[in-house]
Design a protein around this motif. Structure first.
Motif, PDB file in Angstrom:
ATOM      1  N   THR A  99       0.851  -1.182   0.000  1.00  0.00           N
ATOM      2  CA  THR A  99       0.000   0.000   0.000  1.00  0.00           C
ATOM      3  C   THR A  99       0.884   1.229   0.000  1.00  0.00           C
ATOM      4  N   LEU A 100       0.329   2.377  -0.293  1.00  0.00           N
ATOM      5  CA  LEU A 100       1.114   3.602  -0.266  1.00  0.00           C
ATOM      6  C   LEU A 100       1.430   3.983   1.181  1.00  0.00           C
ATOM      7  N   SER A 101       2.668   4.409   1.393  1.00  0.00           N
ATOM      8  CA  SER A 101       3.071   4.916   2.698  1.00  0.00           C
ATOM      9  C   SER A 101       2.524   6.339   2.864  1.00  0.00           C
ATOM     10  N   PRO A 102       2.631   6.940   4.042  1.00  0.00           N
ATOM     11  CA  PRO A 102       2.225   8.338   4.200  1.00  0.00           C
ATOM     12  C   PRO A 102       2.907   9.253   3.192  1.00  0.00           C
ATOM     13  N   LYS A 103       4.185   8.968   2.872  1.00  0.00           N
ATOM     14  CA  LYS A 103       4.901   9.769   1.886  1.00  0.00           C
ATOM     15  C   LYS A 103       4.278   9.599   0.502  1.00  0.00           C
ATOM     16  N   GLY A 104       3.876   8.367   0.183  1.00  0.00           N
ATOM     17  CA  GLY A 104       3.239   8.103  -1.106  1.00  0.00           C
ATOM     18  C   GLY A 104       1.875   8.748  -1.208  1.00  0.00           C
ATOM     19  N   LYS A 105       1.114   8.699  -0.090  1.00  0.00           N
ATOM     20  CA  LYS A 105      -0.212   9.301  -0.079  1.00  0.00           C
ATOM     21  C   LYS A 105      -0.147  10.814  -0.238  1.00  0.00           C
TER      22      LYS A 105
END
Length: 317
Positions: A99-105
């Motif tokens: 899943t996307l990490s907080p950085k990805g989100k």
């Protein structure tokens, strides 16, 4: 573009690759324009994960139409950058979900305006063209899914080479070719039997004098294929399609099909209502050819051949 004007459609792959490289290069600059730290090749994976639900690599690969190794590599690269988080599935500890990490989100929010501008730019290009590239791509993808380009080229090759094939009537000068071509395939898979020797050593008395017929396929005037139409003393079948053989050096040129067509046409001209043949399922290309000619499987007919494990018929009228 002079090269493509000269070569034309033969360079379709090269031209598409050049267009892809141009768009990919622009895409890299577009990401920088919006201060988005993504690589163009990551976008399909990123977009799928940006929808929110954790996914396995297999699921992502299926959704975006990429191979599992390709997606796995991208996941690895994005994980090193801190854009993706991996965790074990609670329901199945053997499965890893990404899943996307907080950085990805955080990129998901930033990239929204980029989506709008890119979509509008592409729409502008589409309004300036006579042909809708997006719809054309969909059509090409559909048609290539139905029949790949490789298969289409193979068919064209076979069609072109078959123009050099002539189907002629048997004469004594072709007796050696008739025997050799048949003996070659029989001994490759089975053994010569008594019925083989009768037909191949004496085609005139065994086949022709009894009302049968033999065709020879010439490729550039060299005999490369043969097939016989043998008169049967049978209450159901008038003739048997038999002794079809094509040189391994000439296969893939549609010769078997042309010989089969000639045999069927001859049987019809002689007033036959049913055509019969015997074969063995180990000869898959031959069985496929007979199906293509319209033959269907039957059972229960007596056979003089040990190697026969399939019998087929073609109803002519």
């Amino acid at each position: 573009m002079e090269f493509f004007n000269q070569v034309g459609k033969l360079a379709l792959g090269s031209r598409l690759r050049m267009l892809t490289e141009r768009i990919t290069d622009d895409a890299a600059h577009i990401y920088k324009l919006y201060d988005v730290e993504l690589q163009p090749k990551w976008f399909p994976v990123f977009y799928v994960l940006s929808q929110g639900e954790p996914r396995t690599i297999t699921t992502i690969a299926r959704e975006i139409g990429h191979s599992h190794p390709s997606v796995s590599k991208i996941i690895g690269e994005m994980t090193k950058k801190g854009y993706i988080t991996e965790k074990k599935d609670k329901a199945d500890g053997r499965t890893t979900l990404v899943t996307l990490s907080p950085k990805g989100k955080a990129i998901t929010e930033k990239i929204a305006v980029q989506y709008t501008d890119v979509n509008n730019a592409i729409e502008e290009i589409l309004t300036q063209t006579r042909h809708d590239l997006w719809q054309a791509l969909e059509e090409w993808e559909f048609l290539l899914e139905q029949k790949p380009l490789l298969k289409r080229v193979q068919e064209q090759k076979k069609k072109r080479e078959s123009q050099h094939v002539k189907i002629v009537d048997y004469t004594p000068k072709y007796q050696k070719a008739f025997r050799d071509l048949n003996e070659q395939w029989i001994t490759q898979y089975f053994k010569m039997e008594e019925a083989d020797y009768k037909a191949l050593d004496n085609p005139k008395s065994y086949i022709l004098k009894n009302g049968g017929h033999i065709f020879v396929a010439l490729y550039n005037d060299v005999p490369v294929g043969v097939c016989a139409l043998i008169k049967m003393d049978d209450p159901v079948y008038d003739f048997e399609l038999a002794k079809m053989a094509v040189s391994p050096l000439a296969q893939g040129k549609n010769i078997g099909f042309l010989l089969g067509q000639a045999i069927v046409k001859k049987a019809k001209s002689l007033g036959a209502s049913r055509l019969y043949l015997e074969s063995n399922t180990i000869l898959a290309p031959a069985i496929n050819l007979y199906h293509k000619l319209g033959f269907k499987k039957v059972i229960g007919h007596a056979t003089p051949y040990e190697r026969c494990n399939i019998q087929m018929e073609l109803i002519l009228k």
